[in-house]
Write an enzyme that holds these catalytic residues in place. Structure first.
Site, PDB file in Angstrom:
ATOM      1  N   ASN A   1      -5.308 -16.221  -2.373  1.00 45.53           N
ATOM      2  CA  ASN A   1      -4.974 -17.536  -1.704  1.00 45.53           C
ATOM      3  C   ASN A   1      -6.340 -18.356  -1.450  1.00 45.53           C
ATOM      4  OD1 ASN A   1      -5.102 -15.590   0.544  1.00 45.53           O
ATOM      5  ND2 ASN A   1      -5.419 -17.453   1.443  1.00 45.53           N
TER       6      ASN A   1
ATOM      7  N   TYR B   1      -6.860  -2.908  11.793  1.00 42.32           N
ATOM      8  CA  TYR B   1      -6.036  -3.645  12.387  1.00 42.32           C
ATOM      9  C   TYR B   1      -4.632  -2.901  12.674  1.00 42.32           C
ATOM     10  CZ  TYR B   1      -3.943  -5.214   7.818  1.00 42.32           C
ATOM     11  OH  TYR B   1      -3.551  -5.087   6.560  1.00 42.32           O
ATOM     12  N   GLU B   2      -4.706  -1.906  11.721  1.00 39.52           N
ATOM     13  CA  GLU B   2      -3.467  -1.044  12.286  1.00 39.52           C
ATOM     14  C   GLU B   2      -3.374  -0.326  13.459  1.00 39.52           C
ATOM     15  OE1 GLU B   2      -1.528   0.827   8.149  1.00 39.52           O
ATOM     16  OE2 GLU B   2      -3.840   0.140   7.648  1.00 39.52           O
TER      17      GLU B   2
ATOM     18  N   HIS C   1      -6.403   0.349   7.616  1.00 40.25           N
ATOM     19  CA  HIS C   1      -7.221  -0.772   8.137  1.00 40.25           C
ATOM     20  C   HIS C   1      -7.618  -0.710   9.796  1.00 40.25           C
ATOM     21  CE1 HIS C   1      -4.771  -2.000   4.495  1.00 40.25           C
ATOM     22  NE2 HIS C   1      -5.877  -2.989   4.364  1.00 40.25           N
TER      23      HIS C   1
ATOM     24  N   HIS D   1       1.649 -13.076   3.372  1.00 40.38           N
ATOM     25  CA  HIS D   1       1.265 -11.810   2.589  1.00 40.38           C
ATOM     26  C   HIS D   1       2.213 -11.596   1.296  1.00 40.38           C
ATOM     27  CE1 HIS D   1      -0.304  -7.795   2.514  1.00 40.38           C
ATOM     28  NE2 HIS D   1       0.965  -7.177   2.379  1.00 40.38           N
TER      29      HIS D   1
ATOM     30  N   MET E   1     -10.098  -8.339   5.157  1.00 31.58           N
ATOM     31  CA  MET E   1      -9.761  -7.411   6.447  1.00 31.58           C
ATOM     32  C   MET E   1     -10.011  -6.162   6.138  1.00 31.58           C
ATOM     33  SD  MET E   1      -6.183  -9.255   7.791  1.00 31.58           S
ATOM     34  CE  MET E   1      -6.068 -10.895   7.780  1.00 31.58           C
ATOM     35  N   SER E   2     -10.731  -5.818   4.775  1.00 33.54           N
ATOM     36  CA  SER E   2     -10.993  -4.498   4.671  1.00 33.54           C
ATOM     37  C   SER E   2     -12.386  -4.263   3.904  1.00 33.54           C
ATOM     38  CB  SER E   2      -9.734  -4.021   3.536  1.00 33.54           C
ATOM     39  OG  SER E   2      -9.956  -4.636   2.375  1.00 33.54           O
TER      40      SER E   2
ATOM     41  N   HIS F   1       0.749  -1.148  -0.051  1.00 29.49           N
ATOM     42  CA  HIS F   1       0.153  -0.028   0.170  1.00 29.49           C
ATOM     43  C   HIS F   1       1.029   1.209   0.072  1.00 29.49           C
ATOM     44  CE1 HIS F   1      -4.034  -1.809   1.220  1.00 29.49           C
ATOM     45  NE2 HIS F   1      -3.262  -2.831   1.164  1.00 29.49           N
TER      46      HIS F   1
END
Length: 318
Positions: A256, A98-99, A96, A290, A232-233, A72
């Site tokens: 994946n 989670y950040e 995000h 990732h 997650m977004s 990103h």
């Protein structure tokens, strides 16, 4: 006790939109389409015509959240796209939850887009495939979602309603614009992508908070709930876009295949003679990482770029 924010999200978003406009030439002042570029999909910015083109780093935009995730870049790109020179805004990278960002900050860019005149937002992401009919590299046009975090209170509209943007209880049964989805399938065939190995699906996205990838049991649960992909977004942005009256198109790149089968049991006789290294390899089959996500994004980037470019060109009448 009254809940207040100071300054308000609307005030901050207005300040940010004004700052951005001051850096743009007149022809880019009011982008009609915004495109959010997910992990590994930042190359979409290269589809914009080179002139006029303005790039603004998130770190130089007041009130803007900073993206810290690999893949990103963290910049706002403004320009014109396609034969009809449609003015667009690209968010190359996103914030995000989670950040460590609040949901208000995760969705702040969407609010700014609304104030800049955006009418359609195209949200892209990298996602894990739960549907076993999906292959790595396939593209999924979302037609619904499961807001797992939102169902337990981590919701972008929690708190006092932002009346300047929308109503208190916005419906989401029509969140994924049907007209835009029809255009996706039409563009897919126009580009001849239906003749190649990569496939286009429609499916349901499960939003989880992250940042860990899901366990086998969690994957089976989500699939049992009807989810086709997981990530997650995206969903917070979509909720806020619809709250703000912006039409939504969302595309997931399957990077994946999630592992749904139950893990091996330590009591399995076939495992008793294996070394630790062999056991680790046996347990780790299909494990996501990732770098795998980014590589799949690189491989599918050209098809995704061509698809988005044609869709935006098809929206010139907005």
């Amino acid at each position: 006790m009254e809940i207040t924010t100071s300054p308000s999200t609307y005030q901050r978003a207005t300040e940010t939109a004004s700052h951005i406009r001051s850096a743009l030439p007149d022809v880019l002042q009011n982008p009609k389409v915004a495109i959010v570029c997910g992990s590994g999909l930042g190359g979409l910015a290269q589809t914009i015509d080179p002139t006029p083109k303005v790039e603004l780093a998130y770190e130089n935009i007041p009130n803007f959240p900073k993206s810290t995730v690999q893949g990103h870049e963290g910049k706002f790109v403004f320009g014109r796209l396609g034969p009809h020179q449609t003015p667009v805004a690209l968010l190359v990278g996103r914030a995000h939850f989670y950040e460590g960002h609040t949901m208000d900050m995760v969705t702040f860019a969407t609010r700014v887009c609304k104030l800049m005149g955006v009418e359609v937002i195209i949200v892209t992401n990298a996602a894990g495939g739960l549907n076993q009919n999906y292959a790595v590299g396939d593209i999924v046009c979302l037609n619904d979602h499961l807001n797992m975090a939102g169902l337990v209170g981590i919701h972008p509209l929690r708190g006092p309603n932002l009346d300047d943007f929308g109503v208190r209880f916005p419906p989401l049964s029509d969140a994924y614009d049907l007209d835009l989805r029809v255009r996706v399938h039409r563009a897919w065939k126009t580009l001849g992508l239906d003749k190649q190995k990569r496939r286009l699906h429609e499916g349901i996205y499960a939003f989880v908070a992250g940042p860990t990838y899901e366990t086998r049991a969690e994957c089976r649960m989500l699939r049992g709930f009807g989810a086709d992909v997981v990530g997650m977004s995206t969903v917070p942005e979509i909720v806020v876009a619809r709250h703000s009256g912006i039409r939504v198109l969302a595309l997931s790149l399957v990077t994946n295949s999630a592992v749904l089968e139950a893990g091996p049991l330590g009591s399995d006789e076939a495992l008793q003679s294996m070394t630790k290294a062999e056991l680790d390899a046996h347990l780790g089959r299909g494990k996501a990482n990732h770098e795998e996500v980014l590589e799949a994004g690189r491989e599918a980037a050209k098809d995704m770029q061509a698809l988005v470019k044609l869709i935006v060109s098809d929206l010139h009448e907005l």
